[in-house]
Design a protein around this motif. Sequence first.
Motif, short mmCIF file in Angstrom:
data_model
loop_
_atom_site.label_atom_id
_atom_site.label_comp_id
_atom_site.label_asym_id
_atom_site.label_seq_id
_atom_site.Cartn_x
_atom_site.Cartn_y
_atom_site.Cartn_z
N GLU A 26 -10.21 29.28 -9.76
CA GLU A 26 -11.67 29.43 -9.00
C GLU A 26 -11.20 30.12 -7.36
O GLU A 26 -11.81 31.14 -6.89
CB GLU A 26 -12.39 28.38 -8.87
CG GLU A 26 -13.97 28.34 -8.05
CD GLU A 26 -14.57 27.14 -8.01
OE1 GLU A 26 -15.21 27.03 -6.96
OE2 GLU A 26 -14.75 26.54 -9.22
N GLU A 27 -10.25 29.39 -6.77
CA GLU A 27 -9.88 29.98 -5.60
C GLU A 27 -9.31 31.42 -5.75
O GLU A 27 -9.70 32.28 -4.91
CB GLU A 27 -8.88 29.01 -4.92
CG GLU A 27 -9.34 27.73 -4.58
CD GLU A 27 -8.39 26.74 -4.30
OE1 GLU A 27 -7.22 27.03 -4.16
OE2 GLU A 27 -8.71 25.66 -3.64
N ASN A 28 -8.51 31.63 -6.76
CA ASN A 28 -8.13 33.29 -6.85
C ASN A 28 -9.14 34.09 -7.18
O ASN A 28 -9.10 35.17 -6.67
CB ASN A 28 -7.14 32.98 -8.23
CG ASN A 28 -6.34 34.50 -8.19
OD1 ASN A 28 -6.11 34.95 -7.26
ND2 ASN A 28 -6.09 34.69 -9.60
N ILE A 29 -10.26 33.60 -7.99
CA ILE A 29 -11.23 34.56 -8.17
C ILE A 29 -12.04 34.75 -6.60
O ILE A 29 -12.31 35.98 -6.54
CB ILE A 29 -12.13 33.68 -9.38
CG1 ILE A 29 -11.69 33.86 -10.33
CG2 ILE A 29 -13.65 34.59 -9.28
CD1 ILE A 29 -12.26 32.91 -11.47
N ASN A 32 -10.44 37.60 -4.84
CA ASN A 32 -10.61 38.74 -5.44
C ASN A 32 -12.07 39.03 -5.84
O ASN A 32 -12.42 40.11 -6.43
CB ASN A 32 -9.82 39.02 -6.75
CG ASN A 32 -8.37 38.82 -6.38
OD1 ASN A 32 -7.90 39.77 -6.06
ND2 ASN A 32 -7.87 37.74 -6.58
N ILE A 33 -13.25 38.30 -5.26
CA ILE A 33 -14.49 38.42 -5.75
C ILE A 33 -14.97 39.79 -5.36
O ILE A 33 -15.86 40.32 -5.92
CB ILE A 33 -15.28 37.24 -5.26
CG1 ILE A 33 -16.73 37.06 -5.92
CG2 ILE A 33 -15.69 37.21 -3.72
CD1 ILE A 33 -16.58 36.86 -7.15
N ASP A 144 -13.05 38.45 -18.28
CA ASP A 144 -11.57 38.20 -18.63
C ASP A 144 -10.79 38.48 -17.63
O ASP A 144 -10.78 39.79 -17.25
CB ASP A 144 -11.13 38.78 -20.05
CG ASP A 144 -9.95 38.72 -20.57
OD1 ASP A 144 -9.67 38.25 -21.56
OD2 ASP A 144 -8.77 38.56 -19.73
N PHE A 145 -10.44 37.69 -16.51
CA PHE A 145 -9.71 37.90 -15.35
C PHE A 145 -8.33 37.62 -15.47
O PHE A 145 -7.97 36.31 -15.49
CB PHE A 145 -10.54 37.04 -14.34
CG PHE A 145 -9.95 37.50 -12.82
CD1 PHE A 145 -9.98 38.37 -12.20
CD2 PHE A 145 -9.29 36.39 -12.13
CE1 PHE A 145 -9.45 38.83 -10.78
CE2 PHE A 145 -8.81 36.48 -10.72
CZ PHE A 145 -8.97 37.62 -10.21
N ALA A 165 -8.42 46.22 -12.79
CA ALA A 165 -8.37 45.59 -11.29
C ALA A 165 -7.43 46.57 -10.45
O ALA A 165 -6.65 47.23 -11.01
CB ALA A 165 -7.97 44.28 -11.64
N ALA A 166 -8.03 46.45 -9.11
CA ALA A 166 -7.11 47.23 -8.21
C ALA A 166 -5.86 46.52 -7.92
O ALA A 166 -6.09 45.36 -7.75
CB ALA A 166 -7.91 47.48 -6.85
N GLY A 167 -4.86 47.16 -7.54
CA GLY A 167 -3.75 46.69 -7.12
C GLY A 167 -2.78 45.51 -8.02
O GLY A 167 -2.39 44.66 -7.87
#
Length: 167
Positions: A26-29, A32-33, A144-145, A165-167
Amino acid sequence: MDKETIIHELKCPLRYEFVGNEKRFEENIVENIDLICMGLGLPEIAKIGEQKMIKVDGFFIRPDIIVRHVDGSMTVFGVKKVNEKYPATGPANQMTAVGQLLLYGNVLSAKTDGKVRLALIDNKIYYRTYCAFVGNRLPITLIDFQKDRVFVPYNGWGGVRGYPAAG
């Protein structure tokens, strides 16, 4: 992206497994939100809330991630992460999020009189989950992340079906 390509992608093995628990995922999302929202074509972000307790008529709801947009709308993200010890439970865990997300969306819509979008985000969206969403036309977007991409096999509120996704 056509339906056959989406199904092919869903049936492919996980390309990058996020190492860590659901909270870290969740923190990773959240980190990148902005890229996720931009890729979905959503309005600019005004505020992000994580695990915020919201009192409504004597009970509380606690969505994983709420994004308020500058246009007054919101997007609620329900976060799931496959249990590495029991990966076969993935589709069932994703489907448990449906009821929560629908409840959150209805409560927040009534409380704010604003537009509320719902999204389920996981490290891997399963084909069986996709079939349930398509078969029932659920108003929830599946995301799907993974490390190198964000894939949207089903968009319950219209728009882009998949993008890198970017980068």
